[in-house]
Write an enzyme that holds these catalytic residues in place. Structure first.
Site, short mmCIF file in Angstrom:
data_model
loop_
_atom_site.label_atom_id
_atom_site.label_comp_id
_atom_site.label_asym_id
_atom_site.label_seq_id
_atom_site.Cartn_x
_atom_site.Cartn_y
_atom_site.Cartn_z
CD GLU A 272 33.58 -11.67 -2.21
OE1 GLU A 272 33.48 -10.50 -2.61
OE2 GLU A 272 33.93 -11.97 -1.03
CB ALA B 45 28.54 -9.09 -7.33
CD GLU C 232 35.85 -7.03 -4.07
OE1 GLU C 232 36.94 -7.42 -4.53
OE2 GLU C 232 34.75 -7.37 -4.56
N GLY D 255 31.28 -7.13 -3.32
CA GLY D 255 31.67 -5.99 -4.12
C GLY D 255 31.40 -4.67 -3.45
#
Length: 262
Positions: free
Chosen positions: A137, A69, A117, A114
């Site tokens: 994270e 991210a 994901e 991300g």
């Protein structure tokens, strides 16, 4: 007509494969809010466009699928904004997961946070031999927010998912293959060609049936739905389709089927 999007490049091949390329190579294709919105628009366009029969999702450059991210953007969020951002990311990624048109992640280089994901939201993943996966994270005092805690557990099992998320360890492509996180590992130069060939094989099958396979498998993981009943309903629906009549007739006549998706 394909939309023009700031952070993505879209290319529709002659056989109906839409290649969506995350196009922020200078940022290692990091996900910011604008890019997530672009992914949502691209996927909705793919679903609405009858010329699009399947999707390959990949990243520009040879270093990263998506390296994570946009940390600077995340750092500026408060608690309420963070919840909204997570819910919007989950919504967009669910659009991919629930697409009745098959979506393959072609993972080149880093798929972290991300990015991992996003890859897991696709129906399956093909990795280049230089790919790296991870949910780091906790290094930032965070957890995955775009469905990673759920999908990683579904793919690799509870124990290994907890280990990967709590240690923030990054794994190589061959380990991802062993764990079931990816379906195939290929040389980087062959990645897109392999994905196009694989998706091309799927596109020779009955489109309605392919979409119902996706829906029935997704029902297994949805506590609101009954997977076996969803499967039975989908199985019955196939019998009312032109594709079923064409498929069975072609089999009996020993000829290739000409499916229409109806």
């Amino acid at each position: 007509m394909l939309p023009v999007l700031e952070n993505l490049a879209l290319d529709l091949t002659d056989n109906g494969i839409l290649v969506i390329t995350l196009n922020r190579p200078s940022k290692l294709n990091a996900l910011n809010a604008a890019t997530i919105e672009d992914i949502g628009r691209a996927m909705q366009s793919a679903l609405d466009n009858p010329q699009v029969r399947g999707v390959i999702l990949t990243g520009a450059g040879d270093k990263a699928f998506v390296a994570g991210a946009d940390i600077a953007e995340l750092a500026a969020l408060d608690e309420l904004q963070a919840r909204r951002a997570a819910e919007r990311g989950q919504e967009v990624f669910c659009t991919i997961e629930e697409s009745t048109k098959p979506v393959i992640a072609a993972v080149n280089g880093f798929a972290l946070g991300g990015g991992c994901e996003l890859a897991m939201a696709c129906h399956f993943r093909v990795a280049s031999d230089n790919a790296r996966f991870g949910q780091p994270e906790v290094n930032l005092g965070l957890i995955p927010g775009y469905g990673g805690t759920q999908r990683l557990t579904q793919l690799v099992g509870k124990g290994k998912a907890l280990e990967l998320m709590m240690t923030a360890d990054m794994i190589k492509a061959d380990e991802a293959l062993r764990l079931g996180l990816v379906n195939h590992v290929v040389p980087q130069a062959e990645l897109l060609g392999f994905c196009q060939q694989l998706l091309g094989r799927i596109l020779t099958k009955a489109p309605l049936a392919v979409g119902l396979v996706i829906d029935s498998v997704n029902a297994y993981f949805d506590k609101e739905r009954h997977g076996y009943q969803t499967e039975a309903n989908a199985f019955a629906r196939c019998f009312a389709s032109d594709d079923f009549r064409e498929g069975t007739q072609a089999f009996l006549e020993k000829r290739p089927a000409a499916f229409t998706g109806k």
